[in-house]
Design a protein around this motif. Structure first.
Motif, PDB file in Angstrom:
ATOM      1  N   SER A   1       6.390  -6.347 -14.711  1.00  0.00           N
ATOM      2  CA  SER A   1       6.248  -5.291 -13.711  1.00  0.00           C
ATOM      3  C   SER A   1       5.967  -5.901 -12.333  1.00  0.00           C
ATOM      4  CB  SER A   1       5.146  -4.308 -14.111  1.00  0.00           C
ATOM      5  OG  SER A   1       3.940  -4.993 -14.363  1.00  0.00           O
ATOM      6  N   LEU A   2       5.254  -7.021 -12.317  1.00  0.00           N
ATOM      7  CA  LEU A   2       4.999  -7.691 -11.039  1.00  0.00           C
ATOM      8  C   LEU A   2       6.307  -8.228 -10.451  1.00  0.00           C
ATOM      9  CD1 LEU A   2       1.794  -9.632 -12.132  1.00  0.00           C
ATOM     10  CD2 LEU A   2       1.879  -7.752 -10.482  1.00  0.00           C
ATOM     11  N   LEU A   3       7.117  -8.823 -11.322  1.00  0.00           N
ATOM     12  CA  LEU A   3       8.402  -9.355 -10.862  1.00  0.00           C
ATOM     13  C   LEU A   3       9.284  -8.229 -10.323  1.00  0.00           C
ATOM     14  CD1 LEU A   3      10.504 -11.689 -10.666  1.00  0.00           C
ATOM     15  CD2 LEU A   3      11.251 -11.034 -12.949  1.00  0.00           C
ATOM     16  N   GLY A   4       9.317  -7.107 -11.059  1.00  0.00           N
ATOM     17  CA  GLY A   4      10.140  -5.970 -10.640  1.00  0.00           C
ATOM     18  C   GLY A   4       9.724  -5.460  -9.268  1.00  0.00           C
ATOM     19  N   GLU A   5       8.428  -5.393  -9.050  1.00  0.00           N
ATOM     20  CA  GLU A   5       7.945  -4.897  -7.755  1.00  0.00           C
ATOM     21  C   GLU A   5       8.327  -5.856  -6.618  1.00  0.00           C
ATOM     22  OE1 GLU A   5       4.314  -2.768  -7.637  1.00  0.00           O
ATOM     23  OE2 GLU A   5       3.606  -3.822  -5.849  1.00  0.00           O
ATOM     24  N   ALA A   6       8.157  -7.153  -6.869  1.00  0.00           N
ATOM     25  CA  ALA A   6       8.515  -8.136  -5.834  1.00  0.00           C
ATOM     26  C   ALA A   6      10.006  -8.058  -5.535  1.00  0.00           C
ATOM     27  CB  ALA A   6       8.129  -9.539  -6.293  1.00  0.00           C
ATOM     28  N   ARG A   7      10.802  -7.882  -6.573  1.00  0.00           N
ATOM     29  CA  ARG A   7      12.252  -7.790  -6.399  1.00  0.00           C
ATOM     30  C   ARG A   7      12.615  -6.621  -5.487  1.00  0.00           C
ATOM     31  NH1 ARG A   7      17.207  -8.763  -9.934  1.00  0.00           N
ATOM     32  NH2 ARG A   7      18.609  -7.079  -9.401  1.00  0.00           N
ATOM     33  N   ARG A   8      12.000  -5.466  -5.754  1.00  0.00           N
ATOM     34  CA  ARG A   8      12.322  -4.286  -4.939  1.00  0.00           C
ATOM     35  C   ARG A   8      11.879  -4.465  -3.486  1.00  0.00           C
ATOM     36  NH1 ARG A   8      10.911  -1.955  -9.671  1.00  0.00           N
ATOM     37  NH2 ARG A   8       8.762  -1.586  -9.027  1.00  0.00           N
ATOM     38  N   VAL A   9      10.663  -4.995  -3.319  1.00  0.00           N
ATOM     39  CA  VAL A   9      10.131  -5.147  -1.963  1.00  0.00           C
ATOM     40  C   VAL A   9      10.981  -6.136  -1.161  1.00  0.00           C
ATOM     41  CG1 VAL A   9       8.163  -6.027  -0.641  1.00  0.00           C
ATOM     42  CG2 VAL A   9       7.777  -4.529  -2.602  1.00  0.00           C
TER      43      VAL A   9
ATOM     44  N   LEU B   1      13.710 -12.595 -16.954  1.00  0.00           N
ATOM     45  CA  LEU B   1      15.057 -12.501 -16.404  1.00  0.00           C
ATOM     46  C   LEU B   1      15.112 -11.474 -15.276  1.00  0.00           C
ATOM     47  CD1 LEU B   1      17.267 -12.647 -19.621  1.00  0.00           C
ATOM     48  CD2 LEU B   1      16.491 -14.512 -18.145  1.00  0.00           C
ATOM     49  N   GLY B   2      16.067 -11.679 -14.357  1.00  0.00           N
ATOM     50  CA  GLY B   2      16.271 -10.703 -13.277  1.00  0.00           C
ATOM     51  C   GLY B   2      15.288 -10.849 -12.147  1.00  0.00           C
ATOM     52  N   ALA B   3      15.238 -12.023 -11.540  1.00  0.00           N
ATOM     53  CA  ALA B   3      14.295 -12.222 -10.434  1.00  0.00           C
ATOM     54  C   ALA B   3      14.862 -11.584  -9.167  1.00  0.00           C
ATOM     55  CB  ALA B   3      14.019 -13.697 -10.237  1.00  0.00           C
ATOM     56  N   HIS B   4      15.798 -12.225  -8.510  1.00  0.00           N
ATOM     57  CA  HIS B   4      16.422 -11.629  -7.315  1.00  0.00           C
ATOM     58  C   HIS B   4      17.903 -11.386  -7.526  1.00  0.00           C
ATOM     59  CE1 HIS B   4      12.904 -12.061  -4.762  1.00  0.00           C
ATOM     60  NE2 HIS B   4      12.687 -13.183  -5.419  1.00  0.00           N
ATOM     61  N   GLY B   5      18.506 -12.236  -8.326  1.00  0.00           N
ATOM     62  CA  GLY B   5      19.917 -12.080  -8.649  1.00  0.00           C
ATOM     63  C   GLY B   5      20.058 -11.178  -9.858  1.00  0.00           C
TER      64      GLY B   5
ATOM     65  N   THR C   1       0.807  -1.223   0.000  1.00  0.00           N
ATOM     66  CA  THR C   1       0.000   0.000   0.000  1.00  0.00           C
ATOM     67  C   THR C   1       0.837   1.269   0.000  1.00  0.00           C
ATOM     68  OG1 THR C   1      -0.171  -0.362   2.371  1.00  0.00           O
ATOM     69  CG2 THR C   1      -2.101  -0.922   1.057  1.00  0.00           C
ATOM     70  N   ASP C   2       2.160   1.136   0.280  1.00  0.00           N
ATOM     71  CA  ASP C   2       2.982   2.350   0.276  1.00  0.00           C
ATOM     72  C   ASP C   2       3.427   2.741  -1.139  1.00  0.00           C
ATOM     73  OD1 ASP C   2       4.275  -0.064   0.367  1.00  0.00           O
ATOM     74  OD2 ASP C   2       6.111   0.740   1.292  1.00  0.00           O
ATOM     75  N   LEU C   3       3.073   1.956  -2.130  1.00  0.00           N
ATOM     76  CA  LEU C   3       3.458   2.282  -3.508  1.00  0.00           C
ATOM     77  C   LEU C   3       2.307   3.015  -4.202  1.00  0.00           C
ATOM     78  CD1 LEU C   3       5.206  -1.093  -4.387  1.00  0.00           C
ATOM     79  CD2 LEU C   3       6.284   1.106  -3.857  1.00  0.00           C
ATOM     80  N   PRO C   4       2.626   3.860  -5.204  1.00  0.00           N
ATOM     81  CA  PRO C   4       1.573   4.660  -5.847  1.00  0.00           C
ATOM     82  C   PRO C   4       0.484   3.781  -6.478  1.00  0.00           C
ATOM     83  CG  PRO C   4       3.709   4.935  -6.956  1.00  0.00           C
ATOM     84  CD  PRO C   4       3.965   4.149  -5.723  1.00  0.00           C
ATOM     85  N   PRO C   5      -0.768   4.049  -6.181  1.00  0.00           N
ATOM     86  CA  PRO C   5      -1.858   3.199  -6.671  1.00  0.00           C
ATOM     87  C   PRO C   5      -2.004   3.230  -8.190  1.00  0.00           C
ATOM     88  CG  PRO C   5      -2.695   4.999  -5.270  1.00  0.00           C
ATOM     89  CD  PRO C   5      -1.215   5.126  -5.298  1.00  0.00           C
ATOM     90  N   GLU C   6      -1.507   4.319  -8.838  1.00  0.00           N
ATOM     91  CA  GLU C   6      -1.709   4.408 -10.288  1.00  0.00           C
ATOM     92  C   GLU C   6      -0.642   3.653 -11.079  1.00  0.00           C
ATOM     93  OE1 GLU C   6      -1.078   6.836  -8.233  1.00  0.00           O
ATOM     94  OE2 GLU C   6       0.746   7.848  -8.885  1.00  0.00           O
ATOM     95  N   ARG C   7       0.303   2.985 -10.383  1.00  0.00           N
ATOM     96  CA  ARG C   7       1.386   2.292 -11.098  1.00  0.00           C
ATOM     97  C   ARG C   7       0.831   1.176 -11.986  1.00  0.00           C
ATOM     98  NH1 ARG C   7       0.724   0.068  -6.187  1.00  0.00           N
ATOM     99  NH2 ARG C   7       1.374  -2.070  -5.742  1.00  0.00           N
ATOM    100  N   ASP C   8       1.595   0.912 -13.049  1.00  0.00           N
ATOM    101  CA  ASP C   8       1.154  -0.097 -14.014  1.00  0.00           C
ATOM    102  C   ASP C   8       1.682  -1.471 -13.595  1.00  0.00           C
ATOM    103  OD1 ASP C   8       0.314  -1.523 -16.174  1.00  0.00           O
ATOM    104  OD2 ASP C   8       1.862  -0.762 -17.542  1.00  0.00           O
ATOM    105  N   LEU C   9       0.784  -2.394 -13.384  1.00  0.00           N
ATOM    106  CA  LEU C   9       1.203  -3.748 -13.014  1.00  0.00           C
ATOM    107  C   LEU C   9       0.576  -4.768 -13.958  1.00  0.00           C
ATOM    108  CD1 LEU C   9       0.909  -3.771  -9.098  1.00  0.00           C
ATOM    109  CD2 LEU C   9       2.994  -3.783 -10.451  1.00  0.00           C
ATOM    110  N   SER C  10       0.371  -4.332 -15.201  1.00  0.00           N
ATOM    111  CA  SER C  10      -0.435  -5.193 -16.070  1.00  0.00           C
ATOM    112  C   SER C  10       0.340  -6.384 -16.629  1.00  0.00           C
ATOM    113  CB  SER C  10      -1.026  -4.365 -17.209  1.00  0.00           C
ATOM    114  OG  SER C  10       0.033  -3.702 -17.868  1.00  0.00           O
ATOM    115  N   ASP C  11       1.692  -6.300 -16.680  1.00  0.00           N
ATOM    116  CA  ASP C  11       2.347  -7.481 -17.231  1.00  0.00           C
ATOM    117  C   ASP C  11       3.244  -8.136 -16.180  1.00  0.00           C
ATOM    118  OD1 ASP C  11       5.427  -6.761 -18.839  1.00  0.00           O
ATOM    119  OD2 ASP C  11       4.387  -5.534 -17.348  1.00  0.00           O
ATOM    120  N   PRO C  12       3.529  -9.426 -16.369  1.00  0.00           N
ATOM    121  CA  PRO C  12       4.299 -10.163 -15.366  1.00  0.00           C
ATOM    122  C   PRO C  12       5.638  -9.501 -15.032  1.00  0.00           C
ATOM    123  CG  PRO C  12       3.334 -11.703 -16.927  1.00  0.00           C
ATOM    124  CD  PRO C  12       3.033 -10.325 -17.434  1.00  0.00           C
TER     125      PRO C  12
END
Ligand code: SF4
Lengths: 478, 223
Positions: free
Chosen positions: A185-193, B208-212, A172-183
């Protein structure tokens, strides 16, 4: 975790009606099978390696006590600690002790089926410790309060829209308008979190694909790299592994590695195969200060020396479920406990009892694909049959099934009567089938005819035709 | 009775292992001899063909590969990689003596930091101990000068490997480990790395680029 294996029929029924699940299961059918077969075709020695892998595990199991003690000695020599646990509860207790010793608040977890088996996450939470699943699939299902539906692809029952909804609900701390429509972007978000979580964690827990007696090493095989970050950033690395994971030497591990990745994901080799031995050495610039191994039995030793011993060769590659028509149809959750598909149908009754899991070995068409793809050549259908026999011996089948089978057996043992009855019944049934020559209703088989009609018998019985054929062969006119 | 004794007792009973004295010899021999098993013929090649197979397999696993003529041009190859991807001219590396011997000072704009990664590095440089042609796999041992964090935290992992260290099969690395650390001994971590990090956990789509690292760049040094 609530065991719902006894309700397999109801579970399967609901799964078949679940449109999201059915859509997601399409990815299993299309994803895994072709990749595996390409990888297998590209390695002429694949089948010989299967035999080699099987022989290694058979040899190890036949000397399991000796290899376990040899392994233990090497772990201690490398500065690690070994803890033995007979039951899930003992294993959980050991983890908690280690956490308390280090005043741990957060635990980073690599993907591990054994920690699912001992229900570690619920236990840690109840003890005030936060377990963070770091494998993408495991992270997603942890957010949903679910369990894995596949042993190597835990979130395979979900579609990306469901994952997006979960991320929006939790992050919930991320901007609600962010685009998460493709896998991606979901992976990128999980990676950062999750990046931050590795640094916060006091303890990292991983499973093990292999324990090597020769060197006292544990080996994990992954694609994401989360299992590595979970074990090199926290101060303490805890490995939880069941006793049958041990192999004699690094060469033996190499033999099995060659069939593992190909059978699982169709890769020549998974991205990260990591061999960990003890804690960091005095001059090492990074790595954990402590290294613990928890060796868990939890029912394995009771399978040794029985007709289920061969199941202990399983390397958890998932090929059997990827190729199973029943798994494709109902998904992993219907199996009602940790291990789904054909390997679950054999293992679950061994670990939680055939009284609870008796439906699972019955949920098979005996098509034999699981055994034909199993890299360890485990005779899964044969073992499912063993369970059916045990279930029968212990009188655990439903009354209707027992009575029906007894009735049929009584007839079958009296061939003259059996033939007379079929000879009489055949023409009658043919007429009763009506003009469509099919039954849309059958007594005692409502479930079966709900989705299809039963064809009415036509012509002559099998036995009559067989006799005619014999007569023809001998050249005598009818 | 301790859990250890209980488990071992159950195992021995199930195996009916009491009067079988030959078992111990068998187990000991196997641990000592470490028989090799089936080795795929795919990588049993002469050295040059082995290097080519390695490059091909690594590329198939989504790594990028550059072959350079000698150690002295590695720093320039690193700079070229960073520039081609519009990355800042900064790398983190350990104190590996082979890396240290390279002329990094020639790369005026390149900032080199040493030691393990703190998570803020975009690119790292490691020197692999060996590589495996069979699957396009790199082998990295942890140690004083080879931090493991460099293999996982940065977005771009650049790995230097000598062509002469590319073996045919996985077993060549096991032999190297024994030669280096002694029979039955291992460093804390041996990383086998085949391509950049990835996940197929969402709808079985491979990303590509999951955690590593999102990218794995291999510099093969000839000569
Ligand atoms: S039973 Fe065989 S195919 Fe199934 S997970 Fe185990 S090793 Fe793989």
């Amino acid at each position: 975790m609530l065991i719902t294996s006894p309700a397999f029929k109801q579970n399967a029924h609901e799964a078949l009606a679940d449109a999201q699940l059915q859509k997601a299961m399409g990815h299993v059918r299309s994803g895994f099978i072709d990749k595996r077969s390409h990888a297998v075709e590209a390695l002429p020695e694949f089948d010989a390696l299967r035999d080699s892998a099987r022989a290694i595990k058979d040899h190890t199991l036949a000397n399991l006590d000796l290899y376990l003690t040899a392994y233990e000695e090497k772990v201690l020599a490398a500065g690690g600690k070994v803890h033995w646990a007979e039951t899930a509860a003992e294993a959980r207790g050991i983890v908690l002790d280690i956490c308390r010793m280090h005043d741990a608040k957060t635990v980073a977890k690599g993907k591990s089926m054994i920690t699912e088996e001992i229900e570690l996450n619920d236990f840690l939470e109840a003890s005030g410790i936060r377990p963070v699943e770091t494998d993408l699939g495991e992270y997603i299902i942890q957010l949903r309060g679910e369990h894995p539906s596949h042993i190597i692809a835990p979130a395979v029952h979900l579609n990306k829209e469901q994952v997006e909804a979960d991320f929006r609900r939790v992050h919930t701390d991320l901007p609600p308008e962010r685009d998460l429509s493709d896998p991606a972007s979901l992976l990128g978000e999980a990676r950062r979190v999750l990046r931050q979580k590795y640094f916060e964690a006091d303890i990292g827990i991983t499973g093990a694909n292999f324990l090597v007696a020769e060197t006292g090493s544990s080996i994990i095989v992954t694609n994401e790299g989360n299992g590595d970050l979970s074990q090199i950033l926290p101060r303490v690395h805890v490995v939880i592994a069941s006793i049958e994971k041990v192999v004699p030497t690094l060469e033996d591990a190499a033999q099995i590695l060659r069939v593992l990745a190909r059978s699982a994901t169709g890769q020549e080799m998974s991205v990260y195969t990591t061999v960990s031995t003890g804690p960091r050495r005095p001059n090492d610039p990074d790595g954990p200060d402590e290294y613990h191994v928890i060796l868990l039995d939890n029912g394995r030793s009771s399978m040794l020396g029985t007709e289920f011993q061969e199941m202990l060769r399983c390397i958890r590659c998932g090929a059997c479920m990827n190729h199973c028509p029943v798994y494709h149809a109902v998904g992993g959750h219907a199996y009602g406990w940790v291990y789904p598909g054909p390997m679950g149908a054999v293992l679950t009754p061994s670990l939680i009892g055939v009284d609870k899991a008796g439906h699972l070995p019955n949920a098979s068409t005996f098509c034999g694909r699981c055994e034909s793809v199993c890299p360890m050549k485990i005779p899964l259908p044969k073992m499912m049959r063993h369970w059916r026999e045990r279930e029968w011996e212990r009188g655990l089948n439903p009354t209707a099934a027992r009575t029906g089978l007894k009735f049929w057996a009584w007839f079958a043992r009296r061939p003259a009567l059996y033939h007379l009855a079929t000879w009489l019944a055949f023409p009658l049934l043919a007429v009763a089938g009506g003009r469509k020559r099919r039954f849309g209703f059958l007594p005692l088989a409502g479930g079966w005819v709900r989705h299809r009609d039963m064809p009415a018998p036509q012509g002559r019985t099998f036995m009559q035709q067989w006799r005619d054929r014999d007569a023809l062969k001998q050249g005598s006119p009818l | 009775m301790s859990a250890r004794e209980a488990i071992l007792g159950k195992v021995r009973k199930a195996l009916d292992a009491s009067g079988n004295a030959g078992r111990l010899d068998n187990v000991w021999d196997r641990l000592m001899e470490a028989p090799a098993g089936i080795i795929p013929t795919r990588a049993q090649l002469d050295p040059e063909a082995r290097v080519e197979l390695f490059c091909r397999m690594a590329t198939q696993a989504a790594a990028t590969v550059a072959r350079v003529a000698g150690e002295e041009v590695v720093p320039a190859a690193v700079t070229a990689y960073l520039r081609a991807r519009n990355l800042p001219a900064k790398v983190r590396m350990g104190g590996d003596r082979r890396l240290k011997a390279m002329p990094w000072v020639n790369e005026r704009t390149l900032q080199v930091r040493h030691g393990p990664s703190d998570g803020d590095d975009e690119a790292s440089v490691s020197h692999a101990a060996a590589a495996i042609a069979e699957t396009g796999t790199l082998a990295l041992f942890s140690g004083k000068d080879n931090p493991t964090t460099l293999n996982f935290l940065p977005d771009h992992h650049i790995v230097v490997v000598d062509a002469a260290d590319i073996g045919g099969d996985l077993e060549s690395v096991m032999r190297l480990a024994r030669a280096r650390y002694g029979k039955g001994e291992m460093p804390r971590t041996l990383n086998f790395i085949t391509g950049p990090s990835r996940s197929g956990d969402i709808e079985q789509k491979l990303l590509l680029g999951a955690h590593g690292p999102r990218a794995l760049h291999i510099i093969v040094v000839d000569g």
